[in-house]
Motif scaffolding. Structure first.
Motif, PDB file in Angstrom:
ATOM      1  N   VAL A 354      37.740  45.860  38.029  1.00 40.70           N
ATOM      2  CA  VAL A 354      37.889  44.830  39.062  1.00 40.70           C
ATOM      3  C   VAL A 354      39.224  44.101  38.971  1.00 40.70           C
ATOM      4  O   VAL A 354      39.671  43.521  39.967  1.00 40.70           O
ATOM      5  N   ALA A 355      39.867  44.133  37.812  1.00 46.92           N
ATOM      6  CA  ALA A 355      41.060  43.315  37.589  1.00 46.92           C
ATOM      7  C   ALA A 355      42.132  43.490  38.661  1.00 46.92           C
ATOM      8  O   ALA A 355      42.658  42.490  39.182  1.00 46.92           O
ATOM      9  N   PRO A 356      42.522  44.715  39.048  1.00 48.09           N
ATOM     10  CA  PRO A 356      43.569  44.852  40.059  1.00 48.09           C
ATOM     11  C   PRO A 356      43.099  44.534  41.478  1.00 48.09           C
ATOM     12  O   PRO A 356      43.927  44.443  42.387  1.00 48.09           O
ATOM     13  N   ARG A 357      41.806  44.329  41.658  1.00 45.85           N
ATOM     14  CA  ARG A 357      41.253  44.061  42.992  1.00 45.85           C
ATOM     15  C   ARG A 357      40.982  42.578  43.234  1.00 45.85           C
ATOM     16  O   ARG A 357      40.721  42.168  44.377  1.00 45.85           O
ATOM     17  N   LEU A 358      41.020  41.759  42.201  1.00 44.41           N
ATOM     18  CA  LEU A 358      40.688  40.341  42.332  1.00 44.41           C
ATOM     19  C   LEU A 358      41.698  39.612  43.213  1.00 44.41           C
ATOM     20  O   LEU A 358      42.912  39.749  43.041  1.00 44.41           O
ATOM     21  N   LEU A 359      41.202  38.821  44.133  1.00 45.94           N
ATOM     22  CA  LEU A 359      42.055  37.961  44.951  1.00 45.94           C
ATOM     23  C   LEU A 359      41.291  36.674  45.239  1.00 45.94           C
ATOM     24  O   LEU A 359      40.153  36.711  45.714  1.00 45.94           O
ATOM     25  N   THR A 360      41.921  35.543  44.955  1.00 47.11           N
ATOM     26  CA  THR A 360      41.317  34.246  45.228  1.00 47.11           C
ATOM     27  C   THR A 360      41.874  33.686  46.527  1.00 47.11           C
ATOM     28  O   THR A 360      43.082  33.541  46.684  1.00 47.11           O
ATOM     29  N   LEU A 361      40.973  33.387  47.456  1.00 47.94           N
ATOM     30  CA  LEU A 361      41.337  32.804  48.740  1.00 47.94           C
ATOM     31  C   LEU A 361      41.190  31.281  48.675  1.00 47.94           C
ATOM     32  O   LEU A 361      40.468  30.757  47.824  1.00 47.94           O
ATOM     33  N   PRO A 362      41.844  30.561  49.570  1.00 47.51           N
ATOM     34  CA  PRO A 362      41.767  29.092  49.534  1.00 47.51           C
ATOM     35  C   PRO A 362      40.334  28.575  49.667  1.00 47.51           C
ATOM     36  O   PRO A 362      39.533  29.119  50.432  1.00 47.51           O
ATOM     37  N   LEU A 363      40.041  27.534  48.937  1.00 50.58           N
ATOM     38  CA  LEU A 363      38.736  26.875  49.034  1.00 50.58           C
ATOM     39  C   LEU A 363      38.886  25.433  48.558  1.00 50.58           C
ATOM     40  O   LEU A 363      39.434  25.178  47.486  1.00 50.58           O
ATOM     41  N   GLY A 364      38.391  24.509  49.356  1.00 47.60           N
ATOM     42  CA  GLY A 364      38.429  23.108  48.982  1.00 47.60           C
ATOM     43  C   GLY A 364      37.551  22.296  49.910  1.00 47.60           C
ATOM     44  O   GLY A 364      37.148  22.762  50.976  1.00 47.60           O
ATOM     45  N   PRO A 365      37.257  21.062  49.531  1.00 45.54           N
ATOM     46  CA  PRO A 365      36.336  20.245  50.319  1.00 45.54           C
ATOM     47  C   PRO A 365      36.876  19.813  51.671  1.00 45.54           C
ATOM     48  O   PRO A 365      36.098  19.414  52.544  1.00 45.54           O
TER      49      PRO A 365
END
Length: 385
Positions: A354-365
């Motif tokens: 999974v390491a090369p596929r991980l992507l974090t998208l914006p998230l906040g309140p």
């Protein structure tokens, strides 16, 4: 850069400014009554009798490991899919880090079975990271250790992502599931004091050890002596200075009061993401969203992480989204891949997959439905959909 959608947002307002100013006007800035009040309020939120404030989560982890008895030569089992501080804190104590694999593409928390398989006579602690704000399966690890007759192995929760989150079975909050837990109040966390952290425990013996270890091993504090409650002190353990100051504690109490609503808004934004991705499924072929389809308990929704389609060059996707004004990140480069950890043997096929596929998208309140749509459209465009 002026992002259209930043990776996260932090709610800080006049209440925090006034609380900090009140501390300055009081003339007492170091650990004192506001730290004690913050500890009490945080302990009540988690549902434990003890909370110990520290100046950051990294040193908090080191203090926690030391409190449960980690010494040079001991082994500490933990996931590699975590921020490097989880491992660094153990190595600084002279411990041997043993990495365990994640559960699956759906569950990016550490695999309880793999944790238990890596326990040896040298194991002193296991660290369970509540990745992205979703609780790890602490109950399975605890039951497994009991079945092995290894009640001497401490369970440490890394709660950097999970203030306000609950266990998978809903019986307790994260921070009340293991022997000791460490929370982070860094500037991008669900609640922030800029730098800072909190340790929680149900155990009075660990509370006593944590308090000694965060303050030079001293039997009384400067605040005790200032109030005339003590006149001298002994040093009973070799320890560091991990104390939180009054300004951060004052800000932390305000932030704690905002936490439940902020987490609710994060959960709402996650729901918008799931809807938007489903609506664009034809443009997002091969994209996978973890932590869907099973009950993981009440999440703190710290991160919204997706797995890109296999074979996609992540850097190109991130560059395209940057051009669209969307900030992204990677949580995390697995620790066993860093130069400083090349001497640590690690067979972690699921983590490596999974390491090369991980992507974090914006998230906040403060995210809006329109921002979520913009992010998902930018991702679809970046993938050529």
């Amino acid at each position: 850069m002026n992002w259209k959608v930043p990776l996260t947002d932090v709610t800080l307002g006049e209440e925090e400014a006034l609380a900090a100013a009140e501390v300055v006007r009081s003339g007492w800035l170091s650990q004192g009554e506001r730290v004690a009040a913050f500890e009490a309020a945080f302990a009540a939120m988690v549902g434990v009798p003890h909370a110990v404030a520290v100046n950051n989560c990294t040193v908090g982890l080191e203090v926690a490991y030391a409190a449960v008895g980690v010494v040079p030569g001991d082994e500490v089992v933990m996931p590699a899919l975590t921020f490097v501080a989880t491992a660094n804190a153990a190595r600084r104590l002279g411990a041997t880090v043993v990495f365990a694999d994640i559960t699956s593409d759906d569950d990016l928390c550490v695999d309880p079975a793999d944790v238990l398989a890596r326990v040896t006579p040298k194991t002193r602690a296991v660290v369970l990271v509540h990745y992205a704000g979703f609780a790890a399966d602490v109950a399975a690890v605890r039951a497994g250790l009991a079945a092995m007759g290894r009640a001497d192995v401490a369970i440490v929760e890394d709660c950097a992502h999970s203030p306000g989150a609950g266990s998978r079975d809903g019986s307790a909050r994260c921070g009340a599931l293991g022997d000791v837990a460490a929370f982070s109040f860094f500037s991008n966390k669900n609640m922030t004091t800029g730098e800072g952290g909190m340790l929680t425990t149900r155990r009075a013996d660990l509370d006593q050890a944590l308090r000694l270890l965060r303050a030079h091993g001293m039997t009384t504090t400067t605040w005790d002596r200032h109030r005339g409650h003590a006149f001298t002190y002994d040093v009973v353990r070799v320890a560091t200075n991990a104390r939180m100051d009054e300004i951060r504690a004052a800000i932390g109490r305000i932030q704690l009061g905002r936490l439940a609503e902020a987490n609710r808004r994060r959960a709402e934004a996650r729901g918008w993401y799931l809807d938007a991705i489903a609506e664009r499924s034809g443009r997002l072929s091969g994209l996978h969203v973890p932590f869907v389809g099973e009950t993981y308990g009440e999440s703190a929704q710290h991160l919204f992480v997706v797995l890109l389609p296999s074979g996609v060059e992540r850097s190109s996707v991130m560059a395209a989204m940057r051009a669209a004004g969307v900030q992204t990140s990677v949580h995390y480069p697995p620790t066993h891949r860093f130069s400083a950890y090349q001497d640590v043997p690690a067979s972690l096929p699921r983590t490596d997959a999974v390491a090369p596929r991980l992507l974090t998208l914006p998230l906040g309140p403060a995210m809006t439905r329109e921002q979520v749509a913009l992010v998902v459209d930018a991702l679809a465009d970046a993938l050529g959909g």
